[in-house]
Design a protein around this motif. Structure first.
Motif, PDB file in Angstrom:
ATOM      1  N   LYS A 174       0.927  -1.290  -0.205  1.00  0.00           N
ATOM      2  CA  LYS A 174       0.049  -0.051   0.160  1.00  0.00           C
ATOM      3  C   LYS A 174       0.892   1.281   0.026  1.00  0.00           C
ATOM      4  O   LYS A 174       1.839   1.071   0.553  1.00  0.00           O
ATOM      5  N   PRO A 175       0.377   2.340  -0.762  1.00  0.00           N
ATOM      6  CA  PRO A 175       0.971   3.727  -0.685  1.00  0.00           C
ATOM      7  C   PRO A 175       1.489   3.898   0.689  1.00  0.00           C
ATOM      8  O   PRO A 175       0.756   3.943   1.599  1.00  0.00           O
ATOM      9  N   LEU A 176       2.795   4.533   0.859  1.00  0.00           N
ATOM     10  CA  LEU A 176       3.280   4.984   2.140  1.00  0.00           C
ATOM     11  C   LEU A 176       3.069   6.447   2.358  1.00  0.00           C
ATOM     12  O   LEU A 176       3.050   7.296   1.173  1.00  0.00           O
ATOM     13  N   ASP A 177       2.967   6.936   3.463  1.00  0.00           N
ATOM     14  CA  ASP A 177       2.611   8.379   3.622  1.00  0.00           C
ATOM     15  C   ASP A 177       4.214   9.165   3.896  1.00  0.00           C
ATOM     16  O   ASP A 177       5.058   8.794   4.464  1.00  0.00           O
ATOM     17  N   ALA A 178       4.031  10.126   2.911  1.00  0.00           N
ATOM     18  CA  ALA A 178       5.316  10.974   2.702  1.00  0.00           C
ATOM     19  C   ALA A 178       5.786  11.463   4.037  1.00  0.00           C
ATOM     20  O   ALA A 178       6.977  11.863   4.252  1.00  0.00           O
TER      21      ALA A 178
END
Length: 282
Positions: free
Chosen positions: A177-181
């Motif tokens: 899943k996309p990571l939080d910047a």
């Protein structure tokens, strides 16, 4: 992939699906309905190839293909998951192609591991199935142009987006899943791996050789996207500007680097997707 000059894929899988590309960053486009034909033209030399019949002999433990005529090969512009339940599922799907007649489009040159980038089409009465599209659509692969500087088939991003929204295959696994910047601690745990990162651009720094998209107030400690000037020129030719990126929420993909806080270097403009009107990834 690198299709042959005279080969035009059918639009049944990707046409009309929603996706965001760097070409729309500066002109207010986010997730819009477009067809591949409406995208900026790709360099002919980068996307050219030779198409002919071939057969898949086997699959290596690394997931590479061994073709009867082409030898070592890999499916261009996608990557299989490194681990998790989706990995054996993807390999099992590819193994169903062994000894079947295939239509294979090969790229212009092998990579440093001696593999030809290929596009595979499985003939059938309905017109055929593209292997990369089928894997991405099922959540068994993600879009990755690899070492290339061009994404010849940006419509793959639309198929990936739909699979991700439906939590299919690898997208059901928290690892992908996309990571939080803004979670620099989590980013630093993933150095050296291929990831998707989402966040809002806080500032843009233009320098002689590179452009930096900064996601925090302390650029030496936070997440940064590094864009070589050659790639930045392509983006500005399509309408992007520093002002158009500041404050925008975007998604980027690539190998996480231990530069300053954490960074991803982007050489393919489509690896930056604008997300202003999209729902946050779950």
């Amino acid at each position: 992939m690198r299709p042959a000059k005279d080969y035009h894929p059918p639009m049944s899988l990707g046409a009309g699906l929603r996706f965001c590309v760097a070409a729309g960053l500066a002109v207010g486009l986010s997730c819009v309905q477009v067809r591949a034909a409406g995208l900026p033209a790709r360099p002919a030399s980068a996307c050219a190839g030779t198409t002919g019949p071939d057969r898949l002999l086997s699959l290596t433990p690394e997931g590479d293909l061994v073709l009867s005529a082409g030898g070592a090969a890999r499916l261009a512009e996608i990557r299989l998951p490194d681990s998790g339940p989706a990995r054996p599922e993807a390999e099992a799907w590819l193994k169903t192609l062994v000894d079947r007649p295939l239509l294979v489009t090969t790229g212009p040159e092998r990579d440093r591991w001696g593999r030809l980038p290929v596009r595979i089409r499985i003939p059938d009465p309905a017109g055929g199935t593209d292997a990369a599209e089928a894997l991405v659509e099922s959540g068994l692969a993600m879009v990755d142009p690899g070492t290339g500087e061009t994404l010849c088939r940006p419509e793959l991003l639309a198929l990936e987006e739909t699979a991700r929204e439906r939590n299919l295959g690898l997208w059901a696994d928290a690892l992908y899943k996309p990571l939080d910047a803004n979670r620099i601690d989590r980013l630093q745990d993933r150095f050296g791996t291929f990831v998707l990162v989402e966040g809002r651009v806080k500032s843009v720094g233009e320098r002689r050789q590179r452009v930096y998209l900064n996601f925090g107030g302390h650029w030496a400690e936070d997440f940064t996207i590094i864009i070589p000037k050659r790639t930045w020129k392509t983006m500005t030719d399509r309408g992007a500007t520093a002002a158009s990126l500041e404050g925008r929420r975007i998604r980027v993909r690539g190998i996480l680097e231990p530069w300053q806080g954490a960074a991803i270097t982007v050489v393919v403009p489509e690896m930056i997707e604008r997300l202003d009107n999209a729902r946050p990834s779950r």
